[in-house]
Design a protein around this motif. Structure first.
Motif, PDB file in Angstrom:
ATOM      1  N   ARG A  47      44.647  46.691  45.403  1.00 17.65           N
ATOM      2  CA  ARG A  47      44.557  47.953  44.650  1.00 17.65           C
ATOM      3  C   ARG A  47      45.030  49.137  45.501  1.00 17.65           C
ATOM      4  O   ARG A  47      45.723  50.016  45.015  1.00 17.65           O
ATOM      5  N   GLU A  48      44.671  49.141  46.784  1.00 23.57           N
ATOM      6  CA  GLU A  48      45.121  50.219  47.683  1.00 23.57           C
ATOM      7  C   GLU A  48      46.644  50.257  47.767  1.00 23.57           C
ATOM      8  O   GLU A  48      47.260  51.320  47.741  1.00 23.57           O
ATOM      9  N   ALA A  94      40.983  42.034  46.794  1.00 27.14           N
ATOM     10  CA  ALA A  94      41.083  42.892  45.597  1.00 27.14           C
ATOM     11  C   ALA A  94      41.235  44.354  46.023  1.00 27.14           C
ATOM     12  O   ALA A  94      42.075  45.086  45.495  1.00 27.14           O
ATOM     13  N   LYS A  95      40.440  44.776  46.988  1.00 27.35           N
ATOM     14  CA  LYS A  95      40.497  46.156  47.491  1.00 27.35           C
ATOM     15  C   LYS A  95      41.865  46.424  48.126  1.00 27.35           C
ATOM     16  O   LYS A  95      42.487  47.462  47.864  1.00 27.35           O
ATOM     17  N   ALA A  96      42.355  45.503  48.936  1.00 26.48           N
ATOM     18  CA  ALA A  96      43.653  45.677  49.602  1.00 26.48           C
ATOM     19  C   ALA A  96      44.775  45.799  48.572  1.00 26.48           C
ATOM     20  O   ALA A  96      45.612  46.701  48.658  1.00 26.48           O
ATOM     21  N   TYR A 153      47.560  45.692  38.860  1.00 26.55           N
ATOM     22  CA  TYR A 153      46.402  46.576  39.015  1.00 26.55           C
ATOM     23  C   TYR A 153      45.367  46.318  37.921  1.00 26.55           C
ATOM     24  O   TYR A 153      44.164  46.357  38.170  1.00 26.55           O
ATOM     25  N   ASP A 204      39.540  40.362  41.059  1.00 23.90           N
ATOM     26  CA  ASP A 204      38.251  40.260  41.747  1.00 23.90           C
ATOM     27  C   ASP A 204      37.792  38.823  41.961  1.00 23.90           C
ATOM     28  O   ASP A 204      36.775  38.594  42.607  1.00 23.90           O
ATOM     29  N   PRO A 250      36.396  40.190  47.386  1.00 26.77           N
ATOM     30  CA  PRO A 250      36.354  41.657  47.298  1.00 26.77           C
ATOM     31  C   PRO A 250      37.337  42.330  48.256  1.00 26.77           C
ATOM     32  O   PRO A 250      37.881  43.398  47.953  1.00 26.77           O
ATOM     33  N   LYS A 251      37.597  41.701  49.410  1.00 31.41           N
ATOM     34  CA  LYS A 251      38.492  42.294  50.416  1.00 31.41           C
ATOM     35  C   LYS A 251      39.940  42.278  49.944  1.00 31.41           C
ATOM     36  O   LYS A 251      40.660  43.265  50.097  1.00 31.41           O
TER      37      LYS A 251
END
Length: 163
Positions: free
Chosen positions: A24-25, A20-22, A39, A45, A17-18
């Motif tokens: 996308r940001e 994937a979040k990075a 994206y 994920d 999750p970390k």
């Protein structure tokens, strides 16, 4: 491997999750199209599982339990030939401009050689200028057309390096 207290290491399942979040940001920061690029990848994920296969690896950049980016090596999709792809190499601003990109490239390309790949391919976008400078510095050459089919039809710059 550490650099300014950043560590490059293999991805672990709890990193999913970390990272994937990075990623996308970072893509939002650069205004990357949300379709036809990383994206939209459903695999974002589950990167640990995706790279937990033969001749594939994904590295993350970590500091104090926070994931700041990563990059992976994997067989080029839908391509017959001994060619890997440098995939999903993205760093948050805190991890840029301090030499981590070069370290990550060396790490990934060395692993690609160990896996026995003959060439490494990548796809990028024109406005990712710092990344393109780094790719050229380590020997990637521009191509006139894409190789394989990654599904990233919005990425319109392609590069290849002999290993």
């Amino acid at each position: 491997m550490t650099h300014n207290n950043f560590k490059i290491r293999e991805i672990q399942v709890e990193d999913n999750p970390k990272i994937a979040k990075a990623i996308r940001e970072i893509l939002v920061e650069f205004g990357v199209p949300k379709v036809g690029t990383a994206y939209a990848d459903t695999i974002l994920d589950t990167l640990y599982e995706v790279y937990n296969t033969n001749k594939a690896i994904y590295y993350v950049i970590e500091k104090d339990g926070i994931i700041y980016g990563g990059a992976g090596i994997k067989q080029l999709d839908n391509y017959n030939g001994n060619v890997c792809e440098l995939q999903k190499m993205y760093f948050l601003p805190e991890a840029r401009g301090i030499g981590l990109g070069s370290k990550m490239m060396v790490t990934c390309l060395q692993k690609a050689k160990e896996f026995g790949f003959e060439q490494c391919y990548l796809e990028t976008l024109p406005y990712m200028e710092d990344a393109r400078k780094l790719y050229k510095k380590v020997g990637f050459k521009d191509l006139d057309s894409r190789m394989g089919d990654t599904g990233h039809y919005s990425c319109n710059l392609w590069m290849l390096k002999d290993l």
